[in-house]
Structure formats: C-alpha cells, structure tokens
Motif scaffolding. Structure first.
Motif, mmCIF file in Angstrom:
data_model
loop_
_atom_site.group_PDB
_atom_site.id
_atom_site.type_symbol
_atom_site.label_atom_id
_atom_site.label_comp_id
_atom_site.label_asym_id
_atom_site.label_seq_id
_atom_site.Cartn_x
_atom_site.Cartn_y
_atom_site.Cartn_z
ATOM 1 N N PHE A 181 46.745 100.634 116.317
ATOM 2 C CA PHE A 181 47.313 99.694 115.351
ATOM 3 C C PHE A 181 46.222 99.084 114.469
ATOM 4 O O PHE A 181 46.360 98.999 113.254
ATOM 5 C CB PHE A 181 48.087 98.613 116.107
ATOM 6 N N GLY A 182 45.119 98.662 115.080
ATOM 7 C CA GLY A 182 44.042 98.037 114.320
ATOM 8 C C GLY A 182 43.442 98.982 113.301
ATOM 9 O O GLY A 182 43.216 98.607 112.137
ATOM 10 N N THR A 185 45.851 99.523 110.437
ATOM 11 C CA THR A 185 45.887 98.337 109.566
ATOM 12 C C THR A 185 44.686 98.312 108.628
ATOM 13 O O THR A 185 44.814 98.010 107.432
ATOM 14 C CB THR A 185 45.919 97.059 110.422
ATOM 15 N N ASP A 186 43.511 98.656 109.151
ATOM 16 C CA ASP A 186 42.310 98.692 108.308
ATOM 17 C C ASP A 186 42.420 99.754 107.213
ATOM 18 O O ASP A 186 42.004 99.530 106.067
ATOM 19 C CB ASP A 186 41.078 98.954 109.174
ATOM 20 N N SER A 194 48.345 96.761 102.969
ATOM 21 C CA SER A 194 48.571 95.995 104.196
ATOM 22 C C SER A 194 49.396 94.735 103.959
ATOM 23 O O SER A 194 50.235 94.356 104.783
ATOM 24 C CB SER A 194 47.243 95.626 104.862
ATOM 25 N N ILE A 214 50.553 92.069 109.243
ATOM 26 C CA ILE A 214 50.010 93.000 110.238
ATOM 27 C C ILE A 214 48.523 92.768 110.477
ATOM 28 O O ILE A 214 48.026 93.020 111.574
ATOM 29 C CB ILE A 214 50.287 94.476 109.853
ATOM 30 N N GLU A 215 47.807 92.268 109.470
ATOM 31 C CA GLU A 215 46.380 92.027 109.665
ATOM 32 C C GLU A 215 46.123 90.934 110.693
ATOM 33 O O GLU A 215 45.136 90.984 111.427
ATOM 34 C CB GLU A 215 45.717 91.686 108.329
ATOM 35 N N LYS A 218 46.665 92.698 114.319
ATOM 36 C CA LYS A 218 46.204 94.076 114.499
ATOM 37 C C LYS A 218 45.518 94.340 115.841
ATOM 38 O O LYS A 218 45.346 95.497 116.211
ATOM 39 C CB LYS A 218 45.291 94.488 113.350
#
Length: 233
Positions: A181-182, A185-186, A194, A214-215, A218
């Motif tokens: 997920f992280g 997101t990046d 995002s 989401i950030e 994340k």
C-alpha cells in the motif's frame, strides 16, 4: 447426459448486486463449487450467494493454490479439482463455480475455465459486477468520462509496469492493494494521483472501509480485497 458447468460472478459483496441470471442459475444447480484459500475457512463468494441457495444444493469446497505461469506450473491440487468437477458433470449434475466480481476479470475462474474448455462439457459463464464499478457508483466517483483513458492495474505488478501504465492513463483503478500500500501510494503521488484517490476495502461486505486520504494511511495494513480509484489532477 453430462451436466452443465456454470461460472458465476457474484459481484463485490452485496447479495443484491447479483444479476437475475446469476440468481436463477444458483437456484437451479445441483452442486456449488466454493473456492477457498489454503489458510482460511469458508468462502466469501459462497457467503454472498447464500440468500439464493436451495436447501438440497451440495457445497463442495476446493482449494486453488495460486501459481505463476499457470499452464506450465499448475499443481496436483488443480488436477484433482478438475477431476472432481468432471466426475460431477458426468453424473449429470449441473455444477456452478462461484467467484467474486466478474468471472473473466482477475478471477480464479479463468484458470478453471482453461482446465475445462477443451473437455466435452458445456460451459456457461455469467458475468458479475467488478468491485471498482460498484465503488464508483457507491462513492459518486465517475471512473471514466469523455475521452479519458483508463488503466486497470493489479497493485501486485512490478513497480515499473505500474509506472508505465499510469504514464499513459488519465484515470486508474488499482486492485489488490494490500501488500504494498505504501509503495503504491508513493507511486500515485509522483503521478499527481494520490490526492484524488479513494480506497475501499471489502466493498459491500462486513468491515467495509473507506479511505480518502491515502497518504495519511499508507503505513496501515489492508485486506486483500482493497481497490483504489483515482485520476490525474
């Protein structure tokens, strides 16, 4: 006389989102094949179809190990599942394989279909609503409009493939957003996608979760059934 094999999409989670055709087939079949994982009991697809099952339907749980390069690497478990399905059909029973979303969209059913498509059996595939379509309607979030180009991306794909798909797309759907997920997101942040994103986990099911920022989330762990809708700013 051989029975008919059905592949039935039960949609993302809400039993009311099954098509009329799917409900009729579920009510008529003699045997339901319910896919399950090796680690968990029960079947999400079966639980969605539960309101429409007839009392005497036979439920057969089958484990389908996930393998890359299916044609070359399918395991004994797959061969045994195929043998069991063919035996039921040869008895004249109508058999249905239940699958989340749509049967021909990132589904285990595709591999089952490939096992059976060259056998002398009749196969009928009934479409279902994919999670991203249900999420778009639920959230009032248009997925594509006008001349927008949409990319549908499995978040499990290699990062460079995700990057290339986003380069070409105006809007995107990212599915199976759980392990990374992280990182996803990046990647979306680098493509200015995002802040417009919405993530829904377990759409239409118990413990449904909606994340707009989401950030800010994340680093959290997500369920396998997690989908992001987003667009370029």
């Amino acid at each position: 006389m051989s029975g008919v094999f059905y592949g039935i999409g039960v949609g993302p989670g809400d039993p009311e989102l099954l098509t009329v055709k799917a409900i009729h087939a579920i009510k008529d079949v003699d045997v339901l094949i319910a896919p399950k994982t090796e680690k968990k009991e029960g079947s999400v697809a079966l639980s969605i179809a539960q309101p429409y099952l007839k009392e005497d339907v036979k439920i057969v749980y089958q484990v389908f190990p996930m393998v890359r390069g299916f044609a070359e690497n399918s395991t004994d478990a797959w061969a045994n599942n195929k043998k069991e399905i063919l035996a039921l059909l040869e008895e004249g029973k109508n058999v249905a394989f239940l699958t989340l979303g749509d049967p021909m969209f990132y589904s285990t059913y595709i591999y089952v279909y490939r096992l059976l498509e060259h056998e002398p059996v009749e196969i009928r595939t009934i479409p279902g609503i994919p999670a991203f379509a249900a999420i778009g309607s639920q959230m009032g979030y248009p997925i594509v409009e006008g001349n927008d180009i949409l990319a549908v991306i499995p978040a499990t794909a290699a990062p460079e493939k995700v990057e290339k798909a986003l380069d070409a797309a105006d809007n995107a759907v990212l599915m199976k957003v759980y392990k990374n997920f992280g990182e996803v997101t990046d990647i979306l942040a680098r493509h200015d996608m995002s802040r417009q994103a919405v993530l829904v986990s377990r759409a239409g099911l118990e413990e449904e979760r909606i994340i707009h920022d989401i950030e800010a989330h994340k680093e959290e762990k997500l369920n396998y059934l997690s989908t992001i809708l987003t667009r370029k700013n």
